[in-house]
Design an enzyme around this catalytic site. Structure first.
Site, PDB file in Angstrom:
ATOM      1  N   ASP A 329       0.697  -1.307   0.004  1.00  0.00           N
ATOM      2  CA  ASP A 329      -0.077  -0.065   0.083  1.00  0.00           C
ATOM      3  C   ASP A 329       0.786   1.188   0.027  1.00  0.00           C
ATOM      4  O   ASP A 329       1.952   1.327   0.635  1.00  0.00           O
ATOM      5  CB  ASP A 329      -0.901  -0.059   1.305  1.00  0.00           C
ATOM      6  N   GLU A 358       1.796   0.150  -5.082  1.00  0.00           N
ATOM      7  CA  GLU A 358       0.960   1.175  -5.496  1.00  0.00           C
ATOM      8  C   GLU A 358       1.454   2.396  -5.337  1.00  0.00           C
ATOM      9  O   GLU A 358       1.898   2.995  -4.257  1.00  0.00           O
ATOM     10  CB  GLU A 358      -0.340   0.836  -4.392  1.00  0.00           C
TER      11      GLU A 358
END
Length: 614
Positions: A329, A358
């Protein structure tokens, strides 16, 4: 003696009578013999535990260093586990003034055969993204847990709705029949927050599955059962921040454990500062050290004990739950040097593990910077094999929505792929039409079913590793709002009182069933399409509202033609002679009669067709 929840998952703490000390956390919870890196650092937390001295006597294990920090409630202990060490129970005595105050039996486990050589994910796979709270409720007994702050409230859009690991286990046959081969779950670690805890991005315990989803053993069972259905498990891991209810916020190991001394200072989100040759250091720190929101304290990975903790935690979960991959993340927000060390150490343990980051930027240069193999403007080293291709996702939506002009429409898709020279390996990028943080693709395309079909055919045949968000296959939509709690609505059929059931098809509209059938047909064909798995991509510049590209290797040639016009067109295949060569026939993948290439190919208005060229 206090025996905290974590310790019940690992070893046994044995306390001397009337001892004033206890252990509240000892992490990692366990370890394995035969790891590539023989070094292990234990974090031990308990009242005044820093006053004690750990002592071990176990063949093949040496205690290299004991680190005492500012907070007397923590100890960090460095061990080396020789490659010849046998699995068993490692007893750690905690002494003071020559007296053993308490002992702890720490598990050293044996690894499964081939653990280090585990296969990750690649272009041959399709990853199915699930928000666990919103997918299926398989065990109503864990809907609310007495000891946890937020109970179930399915009537509230931002509340806990009751989806859990058991619900996913019960529907693995659906994933298998759909044709997906990996599943990525939004975070399932404990999020014991007052509200909005369902999304999972506010970790309050790095070693405990949230009890409202199940147990650690349930998570491991999910992984094992999924493997029987040909589906790997990808864990969503957050290195950048924790939840404000994490016990660290009440008892920080060191003053610099949390950025800005534990006080909220919002991040600028200006990721460009990391790459800007004209940037000042204060702008870099304002990005990396700032918090997302007050309830997400920002971790300082420059602290070596915290860095070690996070790296070992990821390795622990891969080994414990037999994972095939990790999704990282908010990839660029942690310390840059830490990310290099993190990716190097994880990939050293598991050279073929799937690892994808990400970096939500539409600038391909910024996304490409992080991927292994990219030629950079500096000497930074990265070992992450894959990043999510946000630039391509943005281009796909724009290409299908925008008018066909000299610079817009399908040309935007073509131009995005033309930027592949920036990436270390564009074929290893994660590609997607939507995800849990953005407008669902059917909504983004204004619920135009023809454009939706074009998007699905494109994202499942172009270069990269496709990711499909749960419900995309049945046209889940949210017109009039981009509220994330609505984007992540409950999957129909996951609850007993649902009026429609996407798992069985009952109650779905004809169009939903058609969409589901389309995705299923492409995914199941894709499993045996070698050109899609490892073939080169060759594309031709769009002309007159059409765009043609090929995926080809020595075994197979696949041709995909997109037509955005409001009327059918006949595509002259003579232009494609460099790829087609002496092949004569195009066989439609999704049904229809073979077409002679020398006669041109008719593509209906606003549609895409996939052919195998023979």
């Amino acid at each position: 003696m206090t025996l905290i929840k974590n310790l019940t998952l690992a070893g046994v703490m044995l306390s001397a009578p009337a001892s004033a000390y206890d252990i509240q956390h000892l992490e990692p919870l366990s370890w394995w013999v035969g790891m590539q890196n023989p070094e292990l650092q234990l974090m031990i937390h308990g009242d005044d535990i820093g006053q004690l001295t750990p002592v071990i006597d176990y063949p093949g294990v040496t205690l290299d260093a004991i680190h005492r920090v500012e907070n007397d409630n923590y100890l960090f202990v460095d061990l080396t586990i020789d490659e010849q060490t046998q699995p068993g129970s490692l007893t750690i005595d905690f002494n003071r003034d020559g007296q053993t105050e308490l002992s702890y039996d720490y598990p050293l486990n044996s690894r499964r055969d081939g653990s280090a050589q585990r296969e990750g994910f690649g272009p041959e796979d399709v990853i199915y993204l699930i928000t666990p709270d919103r997918f299926a409720n398989g065990n109503t007994d864990n809907d609310s847990v007495e000891a946890m702050k937020e109970p179930i409230n399915r009537e509230y859009k931002g509340g806990r709705h009751g989806g859990d690991l058991e619900g996913i286990i019960q529907h693995l046959d659906y994933l298998e029949s759909l044709g997906v081969t990996q599943m990525w779950l939004n975070p399932v670690l404990e999020n014991d927050m007052d509200r909005y805890s369902y999304h999972g991005y506010s970790t309050t315990d790095y070693y405990r599955i949230d009890p409202r989803y199940g147990s650690n053993e349930d998570y491991r069972r999910l992984s094992r059962q999924a493997q029987k259905h040909g589906v790997g498990l990808v864990k969503d891991i957050i290195l950048n921040h924790i939840g404000s209810e994490h016990y660290w916020m009440e008892d920080m190991p060191t003053p610099d454990w949390i950025n800005h001394g534990g006080e909220f200072v919002e991040t600028t989100h200006r990721r460009e500062a990391l790459h800007d040759p004209h940037a000042v250091e204060s702008d870099v720190k304002a990005f990396t050290d700032g918090w997302f929101v007050k309830t997400m304290p920002d971790l300082n990975q420059r602290n070596p004990f915290l860095a070690n903790y996070l790296i070992q935690n990821s390795i622990w979960w891969v080994e414990y739950a037999d994972l095939t991959g990790i999704r990282l993340d908010t990839y660029s927000y942690p310390d840059k040097g830490f990310l290099s060390d993190y990716t190097r150490r994880v990939m050293a343990e598991y050279p073929d593990l799937g690892l994808v980051g990400e970096e939500w930027s539409h600038n391909p240069a910024i996304v490409a910077y992080w991927q292994k193999g990219t030629e950079r403007h500096d000497d930074y080293q990265s070992y992450i094999p894959s990043m999510f291709d946000f630039p391509l996702q943005n281009a796909l939506v724009n290409a299908l929505n925008n008018e066909e002009t000299w610079g817009t429409g399908l040309r935007e898709l073509y131009q995005s792929i033309a930027n592949d020279f920036l990436y270390g390996n564009p074929y290893q990028l994660g590609i997607f039409a939507d995800n849990h943080d953005m407008t669902r693709i059917y909504t983004a395309l204004n619920e135009d079913y023809a454009l939706y079909k074009m998007a699905m055919k494109y994202i499942l045949t172009t270069r990269g590793i496709p990711q499909l968000f749960y419900g995309t296959e049945i046209l889940m939509s949210h017109p009039g709002t981009d509220d994330h709690t609505i984007i992540r609505s409950d999957f129909p059929g996951g609850w007993q009182d649902d009026k429609s059931n996407a798992f069985t098809g009952d109650g779905l509209t004809e169009q939903q069933l058609n969409a589901q059938s389309l995705v299923t047909d492409i995914l199941n064909w894709r499993q045996t399409a070698s050109a899609i798995h490892n073939g080169k991509l060759t594309h031709y510049a769009p002309t007159d509202g059409t765009y043609t590209y090929f995926r080809h290797n020595d075994e197979q040639t696949v041709m995909v033609i997109l037509n955005k016009n409001d009327e059918s067109v006949t595509v002259d295949t003579g232009r494609f002679h460099e790829v087609i060569g002496d092949k004569t026939t195009a066989r439609p993948v999704l049904g229809g009669e073979p077409v002679a290439l020398d006669q041109g190919i008719v593509i209906q208005a606003k549609s895409a067709r996939i052919f195998e060229v023979e």
